[in-house]
Design a protein around this motif. Structure first.
Motif, short mmCIF file in Angstrom:
data_model
loop_
_atom_site.label_atom_id
_atom_site.label_comp_id
_atom_site.label_asym_id
_atom_site.label_seq_id
_atom_site.Cartn_x
_atom_site.Cartn_y
_atom_site.Cartn_z
N ALA A 194 37.83 22.11 37.18
CA ALA A 194 36.72 21.90 38.12
C ALA A 194 35.87 20.71 37.74
CB ALA A 194 35.85 23.16 38.18
N THR B 34 36.09 16.23 42.76
CA THR B 34 35.51 16.93 43.91
C THR B 34 36.25 16.45 45.15
OG1 THR B 34 33.34 16.91 42.82
CG2 THR B 34 33.38 17.42 45.17
N THR C 259 39.08 26.12 37.84
CA THR C 259 39.62 26.08 39.20
C THR C 259 38.96 24.98 40.02
OG1 THR C 259 39.77 28.51 39.04
CG2 THR C 259 40.07 27.53 41.22
N MET C 260 39.71 23.94 40.35
CA MET C 260 39.24 22.92 41.28
C MET C 260 39.78 23.25 42.66
SD MET C 260 40.23 18.87 41.63
CE MET C 260 40.01 18.48 39.91
N GLU C 261 38.91 23.25 43.66
CA GLU C 261 39.39 23.52 45.02
C GLU C 261 39.80 22.22 45.70
OE1 GLU C 261 38.37 25.88 49.16
OE2 GLU C 261 37.07 26.16 47.40
N TYR D 94 44.17 25.47 45.14
CA TYR D 94 43.47 25.17 43.89
C TYR D 94 44.33 24.30 42.98
CZ TYR D 94 40.61 29.24 45.28
OH TYR D 94 39.81 30.12 45.96
N GLU E 90 33.00 19.17 40.14
CA GLU E 90 32.58 20.47 40.65
C GLU E 90 31.78 21.27 39.63
OE1 GLU E 90 35.48 21.83 44.22
OE2 GLU E 90 36.06 22.47 42.22
N ASP F 39 27.67 24.99 38.21
CA ASP F 39 28.61 26.06 38.53
C ASP F 39 28.59 27.24 37.56
OD1 ASP F 39 30.02 25.11 36.34
OD2 ASP F 39 31.92 24.86 37.40
N LYS G 114 35.62 29.76 37.60
CA LYS G 114 35.41 28.55 38.40
C LYS G 114 35.69 27.30 37.57
CE LYS G 114 34.45 25.51 41.33
NZ LYS G 114 35.54 25.11 42.24
N CYS G 115 35.27 27.27 36.32
CA CYS G 115 35.52 26.09 35.50
C CYS G 115 37.03 25.76 35.44
CB CYS G 115 35.00 26.28 34.08
SG CYS G 115 33.21 26.16 33.94
#
Length: 300
Positions: free
Chosen positions: A100, A104, A295-297, A37, A149, A197, A292-293
């Protein structure tokens, strides 16, 4: 073949094949996968403008508490065995914590962001530089408004693309060309769920048929039908779960990190064999974000 008997409604014995079980089937065994992440410490976090219904500049914000909550979120990922990369926060960009929204990454290819609001626009360049400096060669910056994302959710087979409040519908085609994956557009209709998201997340992106959770009322009628067709086994969130941004969650296929208030959703996930990991993200939620906001995967 052996049989057993039970009493029917009229007390008459009913023969049952011994192969038939009266016990409910066990939940599937969920297997976590290690993730990587990208996150940004909320050093400069505050709410000084309003670009979504959650933001109220008149309400006090405790930056120190936001940093503590973010730190616990990062530590949670690391305790679960995941790798967390960091980008340096920048003064005057209080929403940069929401990593996020800035990129992407699928198969090592990066589609950057183009923010709708002028307040967040400068974030895109800082994230672009991070990718270049960390060895990413395929970095494409969009020409259409695309909040990464926030509105682009990878299921492992298709990219779900939200629109209605932030991301330009034309950005969906641009994402397909840049990332080389099939895209399905979904229309958001409730301004509280301004990004995809915060209305939907992927529970398992490694299964033959991906599993998601979502809140139907956030979507247009046609998009609901699409979701029902694509994900007939989806976990359906309640209004209360959605209203605390419970769907702004992060799953590794087994552990699901989600806001502590999303108790009904957590119970549903446990019944499906997942391990809910509640976190307190209430201070950061004042800007309309959750786990999630932040956290970028990085799908390399």
């Amino acid at each position: 073949m052996t049989t057993a008997s039970v009493l029917g409604s009229g007390d008459e014995p009913i023969a049952l094949d011994s192969a038939v079980s009266l016990v409910a089937p066990a939940a599937p065994v969920r297997v976590p996968t290690q993730r990587r992440y990208l996150m940004c410490r909320p050093t400069h976090f505050t709410v000084r403008y309003a670009i979504n219904p959650w933001m109220d500049p008149s309400q006090p914000v405790d930056t120190e508490r936001a940093v503590a909550q973010w730190t616990e979120l990062r530590d949670t990922y690391e305790r679960l065995g995941h790798t967390v990369e960091l980008i340096d926060p920048q003064p005057d960009l209080p929403d940069m914590v929401f990593a996020a929204n800035a990129g992407t990454v699928i198969g090592g290819r990066v589609l950057g962001a183009r923010f709708r609001s002028t307040e967040r626009a400068p974030e895109a360049e800082f994230y672009r530089r991070w990718f270049v400096e960390h060895g990413y060669r395929d970095v494409i910056m969009p020409t259409r408004t695309n909040e990464a994302e926030g509105d682009l959710v990878w299921t492992g087979t298709v990219l779900l693309a939200g629109t209605g409040f932030r991301t330009d519908p034309a950005a969906h085609a641009e994402a397909q060309e840049a990332l080389g994956v099939p895209v399905i557009s979904l229309q958001l209709v409730d301004p509280r769920y301004y990004h995809l998201d915060v209305a939907l997340f992927v529970l398992d992106d490694r299964a033959a048929r991906p599993l998601v959770a979502y809140y139907p009322e956030a979507f247009s009628p046609g998009s609901r039908r699409v979701l029902q067709r694509l994900f007939p086994d989806a976990v359906i969130a309640t209004e209360a779960d959605a209203a605390c941004l419970g769907l702004n969650a992060v799953s590794d296929g087994h552990h699901v990190v989600l806001p502590v208030e999303a108790t009904n959703l957590a119970a549903q996930l446990a019944d499906r064999g997942f391990d809910p990991i509640p976190v307190d993200i209430s201070e950061i939620r004042k800007s309309g974000g959750g786990p999630k906001c932040c956290t970028m995967e990085l799908r390399d």
